[in-house]
Design a protein around this motif. Structure first.
Motif, PDB file in Angstrom:
ATOM      1  N   SER A 148      -4.411   6.618  -1.162  1.00 52.27           N
ATOM      2  CA  SER A 148      -3.701   5.344  -1.172  1.00 52.27           C
ATOM      3  C   SER A 148      -3.755   4.707  -2.558  1.00 52.27           C
ATOM      4  CB  SER A 148      -4.296   4.376  -0.144  1.00 52.27           C
ATOM      5  OG  SER A 148      -4.119   4.860   1.169  1.00 52.27           O
ATOM      6  N   GLN A 188       0.843   5.213   0.404  1.00 54.82           N
ATOM      7  CA  GLN A 188      -0.006   6.262   0.982  1.00 54.82           C
ATOM      8  C   GLN A 188       0.680   7.615   0.861  1.00 54.82           C
ATOM      9  OE1 GLN A 188      -0.830   4.868   4.949  1.00 54.82           O
ATOM     10  NE2 GLN A 188      -1.607   2.908   4.208  1.00 54.82           N
ATOM     11  N   GLU A 235      -2.926   0.811  -4.167  1.00 52.62           N
ATOM     12  CA  GLU A 235      -2.652  -0.560  -3.740  1.00 52.62           C
ATOM     13  C   GLU A 235      -2.108  -1.398  -4.895  1.00 52.62           C
ATOM     14  OE1 GLU A 235      -3.200  -0.759  -0.534  1.00 52.62           O
ATOM     15  OE2 GLU A 235      -4.239   1.183  -0.520  1.00 52.62           O
ATOM     16  N   SER A 295       0.847  -1.192   0.000  1.00 55.95           N
ATOM     17  CA  SER A 295       0.000   0.000   0.000  1.00 55.95           C
ATOM     18  C   SER A 295       0.880   1.239   0.000  1.00 55.95           C
ATOM     19  CB  SER A 295      -0.910   0.004   1.233  1.00 55.95           C
ATOM     20  OG  SER A 295      -1.677   1.193   1.294  1.00 55.95           O
TER      21      SER A 295
END
Length: 304
Positions: free
Chosen positions: A273, A130, A275, A128
Motif C-alpha cells: 500500500s 493498493q 498512502e 490509499s
C-alpha cells in the motif's frame, strides 16, 4: 456529514461524487481507477486536468491520458507501466470508505485498488493505493500515485531543513534530473527552502525532476487555491529513480505532482500500500510563490 451520489462528469455518465460541507470529489466507474475532480463544493475552480481528446471515452487497447489522479507502478517502462485502464471498474461504499476495484491486469497479473476516505468536516481526503500481485511469481515494483493538474499553476517541493557547516557534513538533498530537463529553464525557481516548477501553456518542451523528500509534503498553487499532498518517506527503504519518492513533470498541457512508494519485492498473493493525504487551502489572490510556500508550510494539515 459525508454524502455520495451518482453524477455525470466530463463526458462520463457513470460517476460518483463524494462531498462534505466544504469539498467534493468525483470518480468515474467507466474507466480507471481515476479520481477526476477534487475541489471546493459548488465552485467552478478546476484544479485537476481533464484531457479534452479523451474525456468521456471508454475502451480501447492503448493507454489514454484522461487526466485526473491515476495509479501506476514503477519504475517506468513500456509496456508494463502503460497498461491501459480503459475498462469499467467495480466499487464498494461502506458509508466511510469508497473502494475502486478494477480488474487484474492481464499483462502483469497486478491489480490496482484505490480506497478513498473523505474527512467528515475538513477540506481533506486520504487516498490509499493498493497493489496486489495475483501472478504466480514474485515481482519488484513500486506503487506510484500521479495527480494531473490543470494548467497555469506552480508546484512547490520543500527542501530539507538548512543546517550550517560544519554541523552537517553529509549530503541531505538528493535531486534527480531527467535527460530532457534543462536546469536553466525559466519555469524553474531554485529557492533556499524549496524548488518550484511552473506550468506554462506556451512551452511545448517537457521538464521533470525528482527528489528524496523527507519533509513529507508538496503542493500546487493555482490562482487562489493550494492543492496540498502529504506522503511519508520510509527512510530505510529503497525507492525508484535513484531514490526519488516525489517527482514533478510538466509540458504545455498540465503538471503532474507524483509520489512513489518503496521499490520492493511483492510475492504472489501479497499486497503493498502507498498512502497519500490531500487538502485544499485558500490563498490571498496574487500572492508570490514565497508567500504561498510560507502559507502551506504553516498549515495545520502539514504540521500535524
Amino acid at each position: 456529514m459525508i454524502k455520495i451520489k451518482e453524477v455525470r462528469f466530463a463526458g462520463w455518465s457513470q460517476c460518483l461524487e463524494l462531498s462534505n460541507d466544504v469539498v467534493e470529489l468525483v470518480v468515474t466507474t467507466e474507466v480507471g481507477p481515476r479520481i477526476l475532480h477534487f475541489g471546493w463544493k459548488n465552485q467552478n475552480d478546476k484544479l485537476f486536468y481533464i484531457d479534452s481528446e479523451t474525456k468521456g471515452v471508454t475502451g480501447g487497447k492503448h493507454f489514454k491520458l484522461y487526466g485526473g489522479h491515476r495509479f501506476w507502478h514503477g519504475p517506468e517502462v513500456k509496456p508494463r507501466t502503460y497498461v491501459p485502464d480503459n475498462s469499467t471498474i467495480a466499487h464498494e461504499w461502506d458509508g466511510k470508505v469508497l473502494r475502486l476495484i478494477p480488474a487484474v491486469e492481464e499483462l502483469t497479473g497486478l491489480q490496482k485498488i484505490v480506497e478513498i476516505r473523505l474527512h467528515e468536516t475538513d477540506p481533506s481526503v486520504s487516498v490509499s493505493h493498493q497493489l496486489v500481485n495475483h501472478g504466480q511469481w514474485e515481482i519488484t515494483a513500486a506503487p506510484w500515485a500521479l495527480t494531473v493538474l490543470a494548467p497555469g499553476g506552480t508546484a512547490i517541493i520543500p527542501q530539507e531543513p538548512f543546517v550550517p557547516f560544519p554541523k552537517a557534513l553529509l549530503p541531505a538533498r538528493p535531486l534527480v534530473l531527467w535527460q530532457y530537463t534543462d536546469m536553466s529553464d525559466p519555469r524553474f525557481k531554485w529557492a533556499a527552502r524549496y524548488v518550484a516548477l511552473a506550468q506554462d501553456p506556451s512551452r511545448n518542451d517537457q521538464l521533470k525532476f525528482g527528489v528524496r523528500n523527507s519533509v513529507g509534503w508538496g503542493c500546487y498553487i493555482l490562482g487562489s487555491n493550494a492543492f496540498v499532498k502529504k506522503a511519508v518517506l520510509k527512510p530505510d527503504a529503497e525507492y525508484p529513480d535513484f531514490g526519488c519518492n516525489w517527482e514533478v513533470f510538466t509540458d504545455a498541457n498540465f503538471l503532474e505532482l507524483e509520489t512513489l512508494g518503496p521499490l520492493a519485492p511483492l510475492k504472489a498473493g501479497e499486497t503493498v500500500s502507498h498512502e497519500e493525504e490531500w487538502a485544499l487551502s485558500k490563498l490571498t489572490p496574487g500572492v508570490s510563490i514565497d508567500e504561498a510556500y510560507q502559507h502551506v508550510r504553516d498549515l495545520s494539515f502539514v504540521t500535524a
